[in-house]
Design a protein around this motif. Structure first.
Motif, mmCIF file in Angstrom:
data_model
loop_
_atom_site.group_PDB
_atom_site.id
_atom_site.type_symbol
_atom_site.label_atom_id
_atom_site.label_comp_id
_atom_site.label_asym_id
_atom_site.label_seq_id
_atom_site.Cartn_x
_atom_site.Cartn_y
_atom_site.Cartn_z
ATOM 1 N N GLY A 66 0.804 -1.217 0.000
ATOM 2 C CA GLY A 66 0.000 0.000 0.000
ATOM 3 C C GLY A 66 0.839 1.270 0.000
ATOM 4 O O GLY A 66 0.353 2.340 -0.355
ATOM 5 N N SER A 67 2.112 1.160 0.394
ATOM 6 C CA SER A 67 3.025 2.308 0.345
ATOM 7 C C SER A 67 3.602 2.504 -1.046
ATOM 8 O O SER A 67 4.135 3.562 -1.365
ATOM 9 C CB SER A 67 4.187 2.104 1.321
ATOM 10 N N LYS A 68 3.517 1.460 -1.860
ATOM 11 C CA LYS A 68 4.129 1.499 -3.189
ATOM 12 C C LYS A 68 3.115 1.658 -4.312
ATOM 13 O O LYS A 68 3.445 2.173 -5.373
ATOM 14 C CB LYS A 68 4.918 0.206 -3.421
ATOM 15 N N MET A 69 1.891 1.159 -4.072
ATOM 16 C CA MET A 69 0.865 1.176 -5.115
ATOM 17 C C MET A 69 -0.444 1.716 -4.550
ATOM 18 O O MET A 69 -0.761 1.500 -3.385
ATOM 19 C CB MET A 69 0.617 -0.241 -5.650
ATOM 20 N N SER A 70 -1.208 2.374 -5.398
ATOM 21 C CA SER A 70 -2.527 2.860 -4.984
ATOM 22 C C SER A 70 -3.512 1.693 -5.013
ATOM 23 O O SER A 70 -3.259 0.646 -5.637
ATOM 24 C CB SER A 70 -3.013 3.953 -5.935
ATOM 25 N N GLU A 71 -4.639 1.871 -4.370
ATOM 26 C CA GLU A 71 -5.695 0.859 -4.387
ATOM 27 C C GLU A 71 -6.130 0.554 -5.820
ATOM 28 O O GLU A 71 -6.316 -0.605 -6.194
ATOM 29 C CB GLU A 71 -6.886 1.335 -3.551
ATOM 30 N N ALA A 72 -6.243 1.585 -6.643
ATOM 31 C CA ALA A 72 -6.655 1.408 -8.046
ATOM 32 C C ALA A 72 -5.617 0.589 -8.823
ATOM 33 O O ALA A 72 -5.979 -0.279 -9.633
ATOM 34 C CB ALA A 72 -6.876 2.760 -8.708
ATOM 35 N N ASP A 73 -4.331 0.859 -8.586
ATOM 36 C CA ASP A 73 -3.276 0.113 -9.273
ATOM 37 C C ASP A 73 -3.254 -1.349 -8.833
ATOM 38 O O ASP A 73 -3.033 -2.247 -9.649
ATOM 39 C CB ASP A 73 -1.906 0.754 -9.033
ATOM 40 N N GLU A 75 -5.849 -3.040 -7.695
ATOM 41 C CA GLU A 75 -7.039 -3.658 -8.292
ATOM 42 C C GLU A 75 -6.804 -3.967 -9.770
ATOM 43 O O GLU A 75 -7.176 -5.043 -10.261
ATOM 44 C CB GLU A 75 -8.246 -2.739 -8.126
ATOM 45 N N LYS A 76 -6.173 -3.066 -10.474
ATOM 46 C CA LYS A 76 -5.877 -3.281 -11.895
ATOM 47 C C LYS A 76 -4.957 -4.494 -12.070
ATOM 48 O O LYS A 76 -5.172 -5.331 -12.957
ATOM 49 C CB LYS A 76 -5.221 -2.031 -12.489
ATOM 50 N N THR A 77 -3.953 -4.612 -11.232
ATOM 51 C CA THR A 77 -3.034 -5.744 -11.305
ATOM 52 C C THR A 77 -3.768 -7.060 -11.038
ATOM 53 O O THR A 77 -3.549 -8.049 -11.737
ATOM 54 C CB THR A 77 -1.876 -5.573 -10.304
ATOM 55 N N ILE A 78 -4.659 -7.065 -10.056
ATOM 56 C CA ILE A 78 -5.430 -8.270 -9.754
ATOM 57 C C ILE A 78 -6.300 -8.650 -10.946
ATOM 58 O O ILE A 78 -6.374 -9.820 -11.318
ATOM 59 C CB ILE A 78 -6.289 -8.073 -8.488
ATOM 60 N N MET A 85 1.821 -13.422 -12.916
ATOM 61 C CA MET A 85 0.508 -13.463 -12.271
ATOM 62 C C MET A 85 -0.589 -13.442 -13.334
ATOM 63 O O MET A 85 -0.658 -12.521 -14.145
ATOM 64 C CB MET A 85 0.324 -12.269 -11.340
ATOM 65 N N PRO A 86 -1.461 -14.457 -13.306
ATOM 66 C CA PRO A 86 -2.554 -14.475 -14.296
ATOM 67 C C PRO A 86 -3.622 -13.439 -13.959
ATOM 68 O O PRO A 86 -3.719 -12.973 -12.823
ATOM 69 C CB PRO A 86 -3.117 -15.890 -14.169
ATOM 70 N N SER A 87 -4.402 -13.086 -14.944
ATOM 71 C CA SER A 87 -5.516 -12.163 -14.718
ATOM 72 C C SER A 87 -6.704 -12.917 -14.122
ATOM 73 O O SER A 87 -6.766 -14.144 -14.193
ATOM 74 C CB SER A 87 -5.928 -11.515 -16.036
ATOM 75 N N LYS A 88 -7.608 -12.156 -13.556
ATOM 76 C CA LYS A 88 -8.891 -12.694 -13.069
ATOM 77 C C LYS A 88 -8.735 -13.880 -12.119
ATOM 78 O O LYS A 88 -9.456 -14.856 -12.207
ATOM 79 C CB LYS A 88 -9.786 -13.089 -14.246
ATOM 80 N N VAL A 89 -7.789 -13.796 -11.184
ATOM 81 C CA VAL A 89 -7.619 -14.849 -10.175
ATOM 82 C C VAL A 89 -8.862 -14.898 -9.293
ATOM 83 O O VAL A 89 -9.261 -15.960 -8.826
ATOM 84 C CB VAL A 89 -6.346 -14.609 -9.335
ATOM 85 N N GLU A 94 -14.520 -9.282 -5.809
ATOM 86 C CA GLU A 94 -13.526 -9.739 -4.842
ATOM 87 C C GLU A 94 -12.209 -8.995 -5.021
ATOM 88 O O GLU A 94 -11.536 -8.672 -4.042
ATOM 89 C CB GLU A 94 -13.308 -11.247 -4.992
ATOM 90 N N ALA A 95 -11.854 -8.693 -6.269
ATOM 91 C CA ALA A 95 -10.628 -7.943 -6.545
ATOM 92 C C ALA A 95 -10.672 -6.585 -5.863
ATOM 93 O O ALA A 95 -9.673 -6.132 -5.305
ATOM 94 C CB ALA A 95 -10.433 -7.781 -8.053
#
Length: 106
Positions: A66-73, A75-78, A85-89, A94-95
């Motif tokens: 959380g110190s390195k990435m925003s919540e939006a970033d 969520e986008k990665t998830i 890391m695969p998409s849509k885990v 839930e993401a």
């Protein structure tokens, strides 16, 4: 006949007691999680790569993410995946929950 009925009663009572013990253990597992996002993280494949304590394994450590990435970033990665890391885990709802929880890890 009375002895057999007594034994059956004792066995039935024992079964109820043990069933109750199992029930409370399940309740304790749910209470261990401080948030919905943490619960989702720990009950999905996230733990396999990032570790149950966010320490990292085959995937990177997520401690202080959380110190390195925003919540939006996050969520986008998830949702889209990144590197190995695969998409849509997890699904998008839930993401959002996991991203919110991870963004608090500072």
């Amino acid at each position: 006949m009375k002895i057999k009925m007594g034994m059956i009663s004792v066995l039935a009572l024992s079964a109820l007691i043990f069933a109750g013990c199992g029930q409370s253990n399940d309740d304790n597992k749910t209470e261990e999680h401080s948030s919905k996002g943490e619960e989702i993280f720990k009950n999905n494949s996230c733990v396999g790569c990032h570790g149950k304590d966010l320490e990292g394994a085959s995937g990177p450590s997520l401690k202080k993410v959380g110190s390195k990435m925003s919540e939006a970033d996050i969520e986008k990665t998830i949702n889209e995946g990144k590197g190995n890391m695969p998409s849509k885990v997890v699904d998008e709802k839930e993401a959002k929950e996991v991203a919110k929880w991870l963004a608090e890890q500072k």
